[in-house]
Design an enzyme around this catalytic site. Structure first.
Site, PDB file in Angstrom:
ATOM      1  N   GLU A 212     -68.862 -43.891  19.240  1.00 39.53           N
ATOM      2  CA  GLU A 212     -67.775 -43.618  18.319  1.00 39.53           C
ATOM      3  C   GLU A 212     -66.676 -44.610  18.611  1.00 39.53           C
ATOM      4  O   GLU A 212     -65.514 -44.276  18.532  1.00 39.53           O
ATOM      5  CB  GLU A 212     -67.368 -42.209  18.365  1.00 39.53           C
ATOM      6  CG  GLU A 212     -68.458 -41.369  17.882  1.00 39.53           C
ATOM      7  CD  GLU A 212     -68.936 -41.411  16.534  1.00 39.53           C
ATOM      8  OE1 GLU A 212     -68.083 -41.994  15.567  1.00 39.53           O
ATOM      9  OE2 GLU A 212     -70.017 -40.919  16.126  1.00 39.53           O
ATOM     10  N   GLY A 213     -67.096 -45.869  18.800  1.00 36.39           N
ATOM     11  CA  GLY A 213     -66.045 -46.759  19.145  1.00 36.39           C
ATOM     12  C   GLY A 213     -65.719 -46.930  20.733  1.00 36.39           C
ATOM     13  O   GLY A 213     -65.205 -45.607  21.061  1.00 36.39           O
TER      14      GLY A 213
END
Lengths: 590, 590
Positions: B443-444
């Site tokens: 997620e980043g």
């Protein structure tokens, strides 16, 4: 794949840790600079081409146990035989037993390379080395002549048997027992756990050094004796005789170093049909003085484990650097190339890589400096010997704990640099963290090392030894200041601030200990050890950057001084001011 | 075994993160304090008794793939069915689709508990929730009515398909393509990697949300569209129709979360005999506006991943605390009991446990405060809505990155407390680190979060939003100061110093960014995010300790302020003074 950083290792040995001066002072007989280079070059080649390929296969296959016998991973035995054939196990052994009598500094440099190749491979011979040292120092001539030649060559391997389920950090709590036999030997009974390389098929015989209690022994650490217990008894002509009553009953399923068999060993249970109950053992040193013998090998083992931290950090750094140079994502500021830039162009990735490299170099310097002190103590006499023995004692817990913390931190950053690929086992980045994670635990947890540092090492030489050491570090800061090299930036000022923090924390601990306020000292032990490691490591990196042709080293030393060393102020604060809120917070722990 | 800390979670929601005020202000219709307690109690019971037992079996069995089908670990499907039967998947969904419309705050509290029980279990429904949000916000009514009821109930699960081999952090580099069909649907072709729960047997259908490019789409992020691609097509009556042309071609062998299938998905390859080439997809939102739709779900997914960090930290703390209370080694200073003391009596172990607990509580507070901001934005209007949306945007990268770093650090300390047992897989301590290690990546990556914070979040509201936030934190410090509680020790002064560091670093970054000096801003991104997290976390812990009957919380807040918060001065220094030595050190990276 790992490539041994031979030049960096040589530079650290010679220009930072003191090998140049020691050779110049004639400490190492005929050891020449050329010989050093040749040994490092050959070790590097072997580590890169033969040991490193064992890494993944060791992780995948592990060391299965069947019928009390452990099978090592495919290919390991061949490499081990080649390795001992190259004389690598015999580097430091005494010449009368076939050893090469080389300095510890060279041994740890080589050890770093084996462990970078595969930590699970590197740990085995470390234990053998410990057994050799204990026998050299404490065994009878008879035992020496029977066992040392084959241990020194590596034809047999050795183990250390301390831990029992209720006796981990607290060795004094062990219960294994030894009974005197009529023939001067002993019979050993008990269970030992977490025995590294306790059972395997790399060698025909395995020589266990085992701590146990005699029936009439005092309680605690003063009632422990050390015994030699071979897997196979040795006949008068040196051939192998009957199977001794010591067996492996289990191999642990561990987070990492899967290629290293971690064994539960059962002594004296009559496990095998042809073995009489009671493992036959020979006393090493005197009865009830086993712990002193064990400490001989434990101190060096602690340094060796510190080297493992350095080694894994180096391997993780290399893999991450290669990935960052190749992997492309987005366009970094200032990127003028086509398409996406290699991620190494992104400042945040540079911070990660510089942190990895800086911490690795710092930890390596400290560990090598510790090895240097051991060499100087071994080759010195009188006050000089005492001075260097103190130095080795002071640096050992730092070399062990700081370096192994670095190993874990650096391996974890390495995963991060790989992004999603870092979490996939095939990449290999994750294995470094899984392998490295044991090093802060075994051979005395890092908490124990920190306690050893503040309680037993700060008082050395009436508290003066550590003060002199800090004064020595300060001379490095002064040399940086005098160098007038713009590349150093604020390094000199940052070093001074770090030394001030180290000195303040040291004085506070010494005074508090003298006041008998032990809890307050123990509360600050871990932050103090890290503070010590950062300050020493920063100054060693700077020392290595002094002189010509060191642009890369200067920028790294500067990065460390300006970006990592500043942690010392918080660490000092935790030592000096942190105890009240810690010791008063027991109520919060529920 | 994990026991949900229901009281601590409720306290954090109500007294720290703002739930009490939001309820009092009538933001959540009929939500009462009693209902909150009842939901937390039930969720805690389910997580402790049903989810937690999945942890070890998931790790051991993993998710084997055979003939494009994934088998989940034994027992997982039963628990999942029980879980959706209890309505737990539907907490936040809209009522018109069968959801309970409860605040995000309650959802993240429950999410923490599922993830403490088993992170590999908890991540699946998180993806479904993301799909629900994207559909609610952007899909046609037709799609909503076909898919939302079963996604909200959990009868079907959802996935997010972003990553491709060349497109990780840089989503704009993706190459999967979509072709327009005559009937208004699309045909999707391409390969996606690292797709969480991309294939499994928990549910009869899986609804994939897929980013792809239309043939005439602009390059980069402005040419990406979002499509819904079901595993099985859905007939008009809601029953399942033909198998769609999307298949799992591989499952990754990962370091952790083995119970979560991480899949390579092949779209449009005609893999199955009965599937026509080209996966049939439906457009979500507008063509070429897919990234905006995806961000709807990604922001909440970032918070959800932050919660995973909190969750694993909590579980690791509980296990370590139990071990430290039971395991006995040596005699701690002041120990008057018989024999060896429990290791929790040793100051160094107390430091480790307090650090674990303090970091966990700090991360939890930040994550819950972020959820509160989302709830306030959703229920607000005008300036108020804008204010809280900004707040959620500001806190999201911190909630994601700080919390997941905490997850890794705390899990690693947990291993250390267990000593040698921590490295043995059966103990379970190692699994927490292996599981937690993915959260700073997916997620980043946390590096991306830090960049997002300094580049896009500090400028919110003309740079004033973050200043107002710091001013709010300062009021907590003032309240501590005014409380005159001796138990707080130096907390007030320490908080002030932390806020001063945060403010100085913030102003420096804002000015440097305004000056267009992007590299210098990026160089300090990661230290700044940690500084932000420590200062915010410390003040939230203090806030939670204000008021009566909080002795344990006060001592923890004090420990955090006096032993952990002091890191802020070095972090500020890295932000403000660290860039030159970093950006100039490229030469050292070789």
């Amino acid at each position: 794949m790992y490539r041994a950083p031979v030049e960096e290792i040589a530079h650290t040995l010679k220009k930072i840790a003191g090998l140049d001066e020691a050779i110049a002072a004639g400490r190492f007989a005929d050891l020449s600079d050329d010989l050093v280079d040749a040994i490092l070059e050959e070790a590097g080649k072997f580590a890169s081409t033969r040991v490193a390929p064992l890494l993944e296969v060791g992780d995948k296959h592990g060391t299965p146990l069947k019928d009390a016998e452990v099978t090592m991973p495919p290919g390991w035995k061949d490499v081990y035989n080649e390795w001992i054939g190259g004389g690598w196990n015999a580097l430091t052994g005494k010449e009368e037993f076939g050893g090469q009598g080389l300095p510890m500094m060279l041994a740890v440099a080589a050890l770093e390379m084996w462990n970078s190749g595969s930590m699970a491979f590197g740990i085995g011979p470390t234990l053998t080395l410990g057994a050799i040292e204990a026998l050299e120092a404490h065994a009878t001539d008879d035992l020496k002549h029977t066992y040392l030649p084959k241990l020194v060559s590596g034809e047999w391997m050795g183990t250390m048997n301390l831990t029992e389920p209720q006796a981990g950090s607290d060795v004094g709590a062990l219960r294994s027992r030894a009974e005197r036999a009529d023939d001067g030997t002993y019979r050993i009974f008990g269970q030992k756990i977490f025995i590294t390389y306790g059972e395997h098929d790399l060698t025909d015989n395995i020589i266990h050094l085992v701590l146990a209690r005699l029936p009439d022994a005092p309680q605690g650490t003063k009632g422990i004796s050390l015994f030699l217990v071979p897997k196979f008894l040795v006949n008068a002509d040196g051939s192998l005789g009957a199977r001794n009553d010591v067996f492996c009953s289990g191999v642990e399923h561990k987070m990492g170093i899967h290629g290293s068999p971690t064994c539960t060993m059962i002594y004296g249970d009559g496990f095998a049909k042809d073995a009489k109950p009671g493992a036959i053992g020979w006393l090493i040193g005197e009865e009830n003085r086993g712990l002193a013998c064990m400490f001989t090998m434990m101190n060096n083992a602690r340094l060796a484990v510190g080297i493992q931290g350095v080694a894994v950090a180096e391997a993780a750094y290399q893999k991450s650097l290669a990935y960052a140079q190749e992997r492309r994502q987005m366009r970094a500021p200032g990127w003028t190339g086509e398409g996406m830039s290699p991620i190494i162009e992104h400042p945040d990735v540079q911070r990660n890589l510089l942190t990895m490299k800086g911490l690795t170099g710092a930890a390596r310097s400290i560990a090598y400096a510790c090895a240097h002190a051991l060499d100087m103590a071994r080759t010195g006499a009188g006050d000089d010997k005492k001075h260097w023995a103190d130095r080795a004692n002071l640096l050992t817990p730092v070399a062990k704990a700081f370096s192994t913390d670095v190993g874990v931190d650096v391996a974890s950053i390495g995963i991060q640099i790989h992004g999603g690929m870092g979490f996939i086992e095939e990449t290999g980045a994750a294995q470094f963290l899984r392998d490295a994670r044991i090093a802060p635990i075994y051979e005395g947890t890092n908490g124990i090392q920190a306690i050893d540092l503040v309680q037993r090492k700060l008082p050395l030489d009436g508290g003066n030894h550590v003060k002199d050491y800090i004064a020595e570090l300060r001379t490095i800061g002064e040399a940086v200041s005098l160098s007038n090299s713009a590349g150093f930036g604020q390094t000199a000022a940052r070093l001074q601030a770090g030394f001030d923090d180290l000195e303040a924390a040291t004085l506070w601990l010494q005074k508090t200990l003298a006041d008998g306020d032990v809890s307050n000292v123990l509360a600050g032990a871990t932050p103090y050890l890290r503070l010590f490691g950062l300050a020493a490591g920063a100054s060693y990196l700077a020392k290595g950057a002094l002189g010509a042709d060191n642009a890369g080293r200067t920028t790294l030393a500067r990065f460390f001084a300006e970006n990592l060393l500043n942690e010392t102020s918080a660490l000092k604060d935790r030592v000096v001011n942190g105890a009240p809120s810690l010791l008063g917070a027991r109520a919060a722990l529920q």
